[in-house]
Design a protein around this motif. Structure first.
Motif, PDB file in Angstrom:
ATOM      1  N   SER A 130       0.676  -1.308  -0.191  1.00  0.00           N
ATOM      2  CA  SER A 130      -0.356  -0.126  -0.054  1.00  0.00           C
ATOM      3  C   SER A 130       0.827   1.015   0.084  1.00  0.00           C
ATOM      4  O   SER A 130       0.161   2.523   0.188  1.00  0.00           O
ATOM      5  CB  SER A 130      -0.694  -0.413   1.312  1.00  0.00           C
ATOM      6  OG  SER A 130       0.219  -0.077   2.317  1.00  0.00           O
ATOM      7  N   GLY A 131       2.233   1.122   0.415  1.00  0.00           N
ATOM      8  CA  GLY A 131       3.006   2.446   0.132  1.00  0.00           C
ATOM      9  C   GLY A 131       2.537   3.251   1.801  1.00  0.00           C
ATOM     10  O   GLY A 131       2.986   3.950   1.994  1.00  0.00           O
ATOM     11  N   MET A 132       1.334   2.323   2.845  1.00  0.00           N
ATOM     12  CA  MET A 132       1.585   3.610   4.193  1.00  0.00           C
ATOM     13  C   MET A 132       2.638   4.210   4.441  1.00  0.00           C
ATOM     14  O   MET A 132       2.516   5.141   5.760  1.00  0.00           O
ATOM     15  CB  MET A 132       0.492   2.527   5.063  1.00  0.00           C
ATOM     16  CG  MET A 132       0.473   3.034   6.722  1.00  0.00           C
ATOM     17  SD  MET A 132      -0.942   1.677   7.507  1.00  0.00           S
ATOM     18  CE  MET A 132       0.090   1.060   8.061  1.00  0.00           C
ATOM     19  N   ILE A 133       3.728   2.893   4.737  1.00  0.00           N
ATOM     20  CA  ILE A 133       5.109   3.461   5.495  1.00  0.00           C
ATOM     21  C   ILE A 133       6.135   3.692   4.799  1.00  0.00           C
ATOM     22  O   ILE A 133       6.073   3.009   3.442  1.00  0.00           O
ATOM     23  CB  ILE A 133       5.048   2.367   6.397  1.00  0.00           C
ATOM     24  CG1 ILE A 133       3.857   2.458   7.535  1.00  0.00           C
ATOM     25  CG2 ILE A 133       6.687   3.123   7.296  1.00  0.00           C
ATOM     26  CD1 ILE A 133       4.425   1.540   8.071  1.00  0.00           C
ATOM     27  N   ASN A 134       7.112   4.914   4.484  1.00  0.00           N
ATOM     28  CA  ASN A 134       7.755   5.212   3.469  1.00  0.00           C
ATOM     29  C   ASN A 134       9.673   4.604   4.027  1.00  0.00           C
ATOM     30  O   ASN A 134      10.023   4.827   5.828  1.00  0.00           O
ATOM     31  CB  ASN A 134       8.325   6.633   3.571  1.00  0.00           C
ATOM     32  CG  ASN A 134       9.305   5.834   2.637  1.00  0.00           C
ATOM     33  OD1 ASN A 134      10.032   6.008   2.126  1.00  0.00           O
ATOM     34  ND2 ASN A 134       9.840   7.901   1.979  1.00  0.00           N
ATOM     35  N   LEU A 135       9.291   3.096   4.217  1.00  0.00           N
ATOM     36  CA  LEU A 135      10.514   2.831   4.676  1.00  0.00           C
ATOM     37  C   LEU A 135      12.205   3.437   4.930  1.00  0.00           C
ATOM     38  O   LEU A 135      13.008   3.253   6.209  1.00  0.00           O
ATOM     39  CB  LEU A 135      10.921   0.717   3.967  1.00  0.00           C
ATOM     40  CG  LEU A 135       9.604  -0.181   3.692  1.00  0.00           C
ATOM     41  CD1 LEU A 135      10.101  -1.326   3.685  1.00  0.00           C
ATOM     42  CD2 LEU A 135       9.205   0.041   5.829  1.00  0.00           C
ATOM     43  N   LYS A 136      12.000   4.402   4.219  1.00  0.00           N
ATOM     44  CA  LYS A 136      12.937   5.297   3.991  1.00  0.00           C
ATOM     45  C   LYS A 136      13.074   6.530   5.585  1.00  0.00           C
ATOM     46  O   LYS A 136      14.100   6.830   5.816  1.00  0.00           O
ATOM     47  CB  LYS A 136      13.182   6.216   3.095  1.00  0.00           C
ATOM     48  CG  LYS A 136      14.197   5.733   1.914  1.00  0.00           C
ATOM     49  CD  LYS A 136      14.199   6.495   0.593  1.00  0.00           C
ATOM     50  CE  LYS A 136      14.089   5.449  -1.084  1.00  0.00           C
ATOM     51  NZ  LYS A 136      15.532   4.846  -0.400  1.00  0.00           N
TER      52      LYS A 136
END
Length: 300
Positions: A130-136
């Motif tokens: 979903s891209g809910m959290i930007n892992l960067k």
């Protein structure tokens, strides 16, 4: 004078309960003809939903979510790790889903619940895709240190729509999450300041912070039976009507995923469109419930 009536009512109640157990499909069909369910809900209405943030004091983020009787407790613990060579500027999220025997009569002690790994995989796929959290955002020092977020979800009561409730508890826990303060120890390693007693050292990150969430996913599970669509099924409804469709939309109503794991009813285009329309309505409800829970925490 009132005893005969009371006895008659009790007798009728016993007969209805016996009929429900012996002929569950016929029992439901009688209700479906009236476009109503045994719990008095219209076919397209979800059960009462609540969210309580900060349910676990020792976690960095936590939430208790309830949809009807289905109850999930989600807790996040943050730890510093060394990022992989492939993604030196990204952190990681590890998700585990637990179904202890207390959650359902069908879960036996000593035997892992069949649904647990399935729900865990669904959760991981949904949250990451979903891209809910930007892992960067979970990176501390490129190539040297990043955050590992351990998300554990415990099913306390399994009464249908397990994935919907688990996803809601996960989203709520990440909404409550605060990234801890970390510092360099004497060996030059990045560690949690509070745990290592390094509060007097210059922190790597200056203060606790919230994580930015975008494209937040919400889901709705429906069961299909003949030409009927029942939103947010109970465990009984799921066991009787075995064709299940789960739709996941993000906060912008964009489709994240759609799952139909088998079943005897064909999911025609019109049925899928109806399920998506019901999910759009449900997303608005869940967004409001989550926003109210967040506002309540800020007031406290």
């Amino acid at each position: 004078m009132g005893l005969p009536n009371a006895s008659g009512d009790l007798s009728t109640e016993v007969e209805v309960d016996a009929f429900r157990r012996l002929f569950p499909l016929r029992f439901y069909e009688k209700h479906l003809l009236e476009s109503i369910r045994p719990d008095a809900r219209p076919l397209g209405r979800a059960r009462e939903t609540t969210i309580a943030l900060g349910a676990v004091a020792s976690a960095n983020g936590s939430a208790l979510a309830k949809i009807g009787s289905t109850t999930m407790l989600a807790a996040i613990k943050m730890e510093v790790m060394t990022p992989s060579l492939e993604t030196p500027d990204e952190g990681c999220i590890a998700i585990d889903f637990h179904m202890p025997p207390i959650c359902s009569p069908i879960v036996r002690p000593g035997r892992p619940a069949e649904a647990a790994p399935v729900v865990a995989k669904q959760l991981s796929d949904t949250i990451l895709s979903s891209g809910m959290i930007n892992l960067k955002e979970l990176s501390l020092v490129s190539g040297k240190a990043a955050w590992m977020a351990y998300l554990d979800i415990y099913c306390l009561d399994a009464d249908g729509a397990l994935f919907d409730t688990a996803l809601l508890s996960a989203v709520a826990a990440f909404s409550h999450l605060e990234i801890p303060v970390v510092s360099l120890n004497d060996d030059g390693k990045i560690v949690l300041s509070e745990e290592q007693g390094l509060s007097d050292r210059e922190p790597v990150n200056k203060e606790k912070r919230k994580i930015n969430l975008s494209s937040v996913p919400f889901s709705l599970t429906c069961v299909l039976y003949k030409n009927y669509i029942l939103a947010d099924p109970t465990a009984e409804e799921e066991s009787i009507m075995d064709t299940i469709v789960t739709v996941v939309l993000d906060s912008s109503s964009q489709l994240v995923s759609l799952q139909k794991p088998g079943g005897t009813v064909l999911a025609y285009t019109s049925a899928i469109q109806d399920c998506i329309a019901l999910t759009r309505q449900r997303v608005k409800e869940l967004q409001k419930i989550l926003e109210e829970a967040i506002s309540g925490m800020e007031v406290d």
